[in-house]
Write an enzyme that holds these catalytic residues in place. Structure first.
Site, short mmCIF file in Angstrom:
data_model
loop_
_atom_site.label_atom_id
_atom_site.label_comp_id
_atom_site.label_asym_id
_atom_site.label_seq_id
_atom_site.Cartn_x
_atom_site.Cartn_y
_atom_site.Cartn_z
N TYR A 90 7.41 -14.83 2.77
CA TYR A 90 7.68 -13.42 2.46
C TYR A 90 6.99 -12.52 3.51
CZ TYR A 90 7.19 -8.88 0.20
OH TYR A 90 7.20 -7.54 -0.06
N GLU B 273 9.10 -4.23 -7.54
CA GLU B 273 7.80 -3.57 -7.54
C GLU B 273 7.47 -2.98 -8.91
OE1 GLU B 273 5.55 -3.88 -5.37
OE2 GLU B 273 6.61 -4.42 -3.53
N TRP C 286 1.76 -9.99 -7.11
CA TRP C 286 3.03 -10.04 -6.40
C TRP C 286 3.57 -11.48 -6.33
CZ3 TRP C 286 7.05 -7.41 -5.74
CH2 TRP C 286 7.97 -7.68 -4.73
#
Length: 187
Positions: free
Chosen positions: A18, A40, A48
């Site tokens: 990522y 988000e 995350w």
């Protein structure tokens, strides 16, 4: 010798991928902007990496983040999402995805695209910070406060300043790669 990366992602192949391929890259695709906005908002209060590990499940559950479809989700679809163990089953966050899809479309109608709206806050030019350590990076800034306030005024949910700043990082409005990271000058 391996590449030097931002400290937050080192050691997890999914995180590193990522970081290497998406994080901080200026993004202008409407569907991907919406995807990151939804992810988000679901990340609020969680790590995350938790979201990244469920990202493919989110894509399936939310019709590949087709905001036109999501804006029309009914109670049956909401219930289906809340029963889906592959995503974060939070009723307020599921409802916010639908509300935010509706408001995303309204912004497109007003500004021509969500891209024009969100990048308008920086005149289309990414902010390039110069952190030596990822721990120096703030959780929010006056700009994320301003964008958060504007999004909330437009009816968006789960878009506090910290969520907005993470969104800004993800879509490349800010380059928060550390100066020693190999991606710092690439993005």
């Amino acid at each position: 010798m391996g590449k030097t990366r931002c400290g937050w992602c080192v050691g997890d192949p999914l995180y590193e991928s990522y970081h290497d391929n998406e994080w901080g890259v200026p993004l202008h695709d409407e569907q991907l902007l919406f995807e990151f906005l939804v992810l988000e908002t679901f990340q609020a209060g969680l790590s995350w990496i938790t979201i990244l590990r469920k990202r493919d499940n989110f894509r399936v559950a939310f019709d590949n983040f087709d905001y036109q479809l999501i804006a029309r989700y009914d109670d049956n679809k909401k219930e289906e999402l809340l029963q889906n163990p592959g995503i974060i089953r939070n009723k307020l966050k599921v409802n916010s995805a639908i509300t935010n899809a509706q408001n995303f479309i309204k912004i497109q109608e007003e500004f021509g695209s969500f891209d024009a709206y969100i990048w308008g806050f920086v005149d289309g030019k990414p902010i390039k910070n110069a952190w030596k350590d990822h721990k120096e990076c703030p959780a929010n800034t006056p700009l994320s406060d301003k964008i958060s306030k504007d999004l909330k005024k437009r009816g968006f949910k789960f878009v506090g300043s910290t969520v907005v700043y993470a969104f800004m990082q993800a879509i490349g409005i800010v380059n928060d790669h550390t100066v020693d990271c190999y991606r710092y000058n690439e993005v």
